[in-house]
Design a protein around this motif. Structure first.
Motif, PDB file in Angstrom:
ATOM      1  N   HIS A 148      30.494  48.726  67.029  1.00  0.00           N
ATOM      2  CA  HIS A 148      31.849  49.286  66.960  1.00  0.00           C
ATOM      3  C   HIS A 148      32.289  49.676  68.352  1.00  0.00           C
ATOM      4  O   HIS A 148      31.504  50.190  69.138  1.00  0.00           O
ATOM      5  CB  HIS A 148      31.950  50.459  65.972  1.00  0.00           C
ATOM      6  CG  HIS A 148      31.066  51.625  66.250  1.00  0.00           C
ATOM      7  ND1 HIS A 148      31.532  52.836  66.688  1.00  0.00           N
ATOM      8  CD2 HIS A 148      29.736  51.777  66.144  1.00  0.00           C
ATOM      9  CE1 HIS A 148      30.526  53.684  66.825  1.00  0.00           C
ATOM     10  NE2 HIS A 148      29.430  53.065  66.508  1.00  0.00           N
TER      11      HIS A 148
ATOM     12  N   GLY B 296      19.522  53.240  63.788  1.00  0.00           N
ATOM     13  CA  GLY B 296      18.831  54.379  64.399  1.00  0.00           C
ATOM     14  C   GLY B 296      19.789  55.566  64.461  1.00  0.00           C
ATOM     15  O   GLY B 296      20.490  55.850  63.497  1.00  0.00           O
ATOM     16  N   GLY B 297      19.903  56.076  65.680  1.00  0.00           N
ATOM     17  CA  GLY B 297      19.712  55.611  67.049  1.00  0.00           C
ATOM     18  C   GLY B 297      20.115  54.139  67.255  1.00  0.00           C
ATOM     19  O   GLY B 297      20.717  53.532  66.394  1.00  0.00           O
TER      20      GLY B 297
ATOM     21  N   MET C  21      23.957  55.882  74.773  1.00  0.00           N
ATOM     22  CA  MET C  21      25.023  56.864  74.855  1.00  0.00           C
ATOM     23  C   MET C  21      25.076  57.643  73.551  1.00  0.00           C
ATOM     24  O   MET C  21      24.897  57.053  72.483  1.00  0.00           O
ATOM     25  CB  MET C  21      26.379  56.215  75.066  1.00  0.00           C
ATOM     26  CG  MET C  21      27.436  57.285  75.284  1.00  0.00           C
ATOM     27  SD  MET C  21      29.101  56.714  75.304  1.00  0.00           S
ATOM     28  CE  MET C  21      29.491  56.538  73.599  1.00  0.00           C
ATOM     29  N   TYR C  22      25.285  58.938  73.626  1.00  0.00           N
ATOM     30  CA  TYR C  22      25.447  59.721  72.413  1.00  0.00           C
ATOM     31  C   TYR C  22      26.933  59.866  72.113  1.00  0.00           C
ATOM     32  O   TYR C  22      27.651  60.591  72.805  1.00  0.00           O
ATOM     33  CB  TYR C  22      24.747  61.080  72.559  1.00  0.00           C
ATOM     34  CG  TYR C  22      23.249  60.892  72.641  1.00  0.00           C
ATOM     35  CD1 TYR C  22      22.572  60.232  71.617  1.00  0.00           C
ATOM     36  CD2 TYR C  22      22.533  61.298  73.746  1.00  0.00           C
ATOM     37  CE1 TYR C  22      21.211  59.984  71.697  1.00  0.00           C
ATOM     38  CE2 TYR C  22      21.161  61.056  73.835  1.00  0.00           C
ATOM     39  CZ  TYR C  22      20.517  60.406  72.810  1.00  0.00           C
ATOM     40  OH  TYR C  22      19.183  60.143  72.892  1.00  0.00           O
ATOM     41  N   CYS C  23      27.357  59.144  71.056  1.00  0.00           N
ATOM     42  CA  CYS C  23      28.776  59.146  70.683  1.00  0.00           C
ATOM     43  C   CYS C  23      29.131  60.520  70.136  1.00  0.00           C
ATOM     44  O   CYS C  23      28.373  61.090  69.350  1.00  0.00           O
ATOM     45  CB  CYS C  23      29.046  58.100  69.616  1.00  0.00           C
ATOM     46  SG  CYS C  23      28.339  56.491  70.007  1.00  0.00           S
TER      47      CYS C  23
ATOM     48  N   CYS D 137      29.149  60.722  66.189  1.00  0.00           N
ATOM     49  CA  CYS D 137      27.961  60.230  65.469  1.00  0.00           C
ATOM     50  C   CYS D 137      27.752  60.982  64.150  1.00  0.00           C
ATOM     51  O   CYS D 137      27.862  62.205  64.092  1.00  0.00           O
ATOM     52  CB  CYS D 137      26.732  60.396  66.350  1.00  0.00           C
ATOM     53  SG  CYS D 137      25.241  59.752  65.553  1.00  0.00           S
TER      54      CYS D 137
ATOM     55  N   VAL E 277      19.638  62.037  65.616  1.00  0.00           N
ATOM     56  CA  VAL E 277      19.892  61.254  66.824  1.00  0.00           C
ATOM     57  C   VAL E 277      20.210  62.182  67.996  1.00  0.00           C
ATOM     58  O   VAL E 277      21.042  63.073  67.879  1.00  0.00           O
ATOM     59  CB  VAL E 277      21.065  60.277  66.586  1.00  0.00           C
ATOM     60  CG1 VAL E 277      21.503  59.611  67.882  1.00  0.00           C
ATOM     61  CG2 VAL E 277      20.670  59.244  65.551  1.00  0.00           C
TER      62      VAL E 277
ATOM     63  N   ARG F  17      25.393  49.887  69.524  1.00  0.00           N
ATOM     64  CA  ARG F  17      26.579  49.998  70.391  1.00  0.00           C
ATOM     65  C   ARG F  17      26.301  49.429  71.776  1.00  0.00           C
ATOM     66  O   ARG F  17      27.141  49.522  72.671  1.00  0.00           O
ATOM     67  CB  ARG F  17      27.018  51.459  70.526  1.00  0.00           C
ATOM     68  CG  ARG F  17      27.711  51.990  69.296  1.00  0.00           C
ATOM     69  CD  ARG F  17      28.713  53.090  69.650  1.00  0.00           C
ATOM     70  NE  ARG F  17      29.990  52.546  70.062  1.00  0.00           N
ATOM     71  CZ  ARG F  17      30.940  53.254  70.664  1.00  0.00           C
ATOM     72  NH1 ARG F  17      30.756  54.536  70.915  1.00  0.00           N
ATOM     73  NH2 ARG F  17      32.082  52.701  71.030  1.00  0.00           N
TER      74      ARG F  17
ATOM     75  N   CYS G  96      19.529  56.750  71.811  1.00  0.00           N
ATOM     76  CA  CYS G  96      20.662  55.861  72.098  1.00  0.00           C
ATOM     77  C   CYS G  96      20.904  55.872  73.599  1.00  0.00           C
ATOM     78  O   CYS G  96      20.531  56.827  74.282  1.00  0.00           O
ATOM     79  CB  CYS G  96      21.941  56.349  71.417  1.00  0.00           C
ATOM     80  SG  CYS G  96      21.798  56.388  69.625  1.00  0.00           S
TER      81      CYS G  96
END
Ligand code: SF4
Length: 229
Positions: free
Chosen positions: A227, A167-168, A124-126, A129, A135, A199, A122
């Motif tokens: 989102h 994914g990701g 950005m890594y939320c 998650c 991920v 995202r 990704c």
């Protein structure tokens, strides 16, 4: 690099999504240049990074109020010490996806729809998650072998009419790789709906290039699920 600083001194490649990916904030030292952190924040974030990765695009970081520890964008992007706490009800796979995976990179839970996991990367890594078990662990993309197995599975299961590519974040893939997946799905007559879970419109909007849109237009309709918070 908050909003005020960015407008004053925006790097020349700011609108280039590949530049944004190459300059993602992944370390405490880099983060300390864009938000104000206490010594305790620094310790907590460093501890969290021993377990979980951080990655924030410069664009998304520029939206954070650097002085507000409760800034909602900061909370989505910056690690917190609570992530390291083990709780009784913690689950590695909270949506129980692993048990519904007939072939690698595919989740088939509901009869007429499947989830295709195209990558584990990704922009950005939320922090929230639900696929952290994979991920952000490795920057892997789906292999051609697994993709062909998925196409074969969907071809065989004529009840599948809806494919969510996720994914990701599939939009961190090259347009060419993404087209390869979409074209393969569009060639299956009973696949009616193709969706992309991403995202990118939120954290890396410069990825929505004319090149990407021209490719997507060839396979319309394509639905985007995103989102913001
Ligand atoms: S973009 Fe989606 S898959 Fe990636 S870290 Fe955020 S919630 Fe997880």
């Amino acid at each position: 690099m908050n909003a005020v600083q960015v407008s004053a001194a925006k790097p020349p490649n700011w609108d280039d999504w590949k530049w944004q990916c190459a300059h993602r904030i992944t370390t405490v030292a880099a983060l300390s240049k864009v938000i104000h952190m206490t010594q305790q924040d620094t310790q907590n974030i460093s501890k969290c990074l021993e377990q979980f990765r951080m990655s924030i695009t410069p664009y998304y970081a520029s939206l954070i109020d650097p002085d507000d520890p409760k800034d909602p964008i900061r909370l989505q992007a910056v690690p917190s010490i609570e992530e390291t706490y083990d709780c009784e009800n913690d689950m590695a796979d909270p949506l129980a996806e692993e048990g519904c995976s007939p072939v690698p990179n595919l989740v088939h839970r509901y009869p007429d729809r499947v989830l295709l996991l195209a990558t584990y990367r990704c922009s950005m890594y939320c922090r929230h998650c639900t696929r952290r078990r994979a991920v952000g662990e490795e920057d892997r993309f789906i292999t051609e072998k697994n993709l062909q197995s998925i196409f074969a599975y969907i071809r065989f299961h004529t009840e599948i009419r809806d494919v969510l590519i996720s994914g990701g974040d599939p939009l961190v893939m090259s347009t060419e790789k993404l087209e390869h997946i979409i074209a393969g799905l569009r060639a299956i007559p009973h696949v009616d709906i193709i969706r992309i879970g991403t995202r990118v419109p939120v954290v890396l909007p410069m990825r929505i290039t004319e090149e990407l849109l021209s490719m997507l237009k060839k396979y319309q309709p394509i639905w985007i699920n995103t989102h913001f918070n």
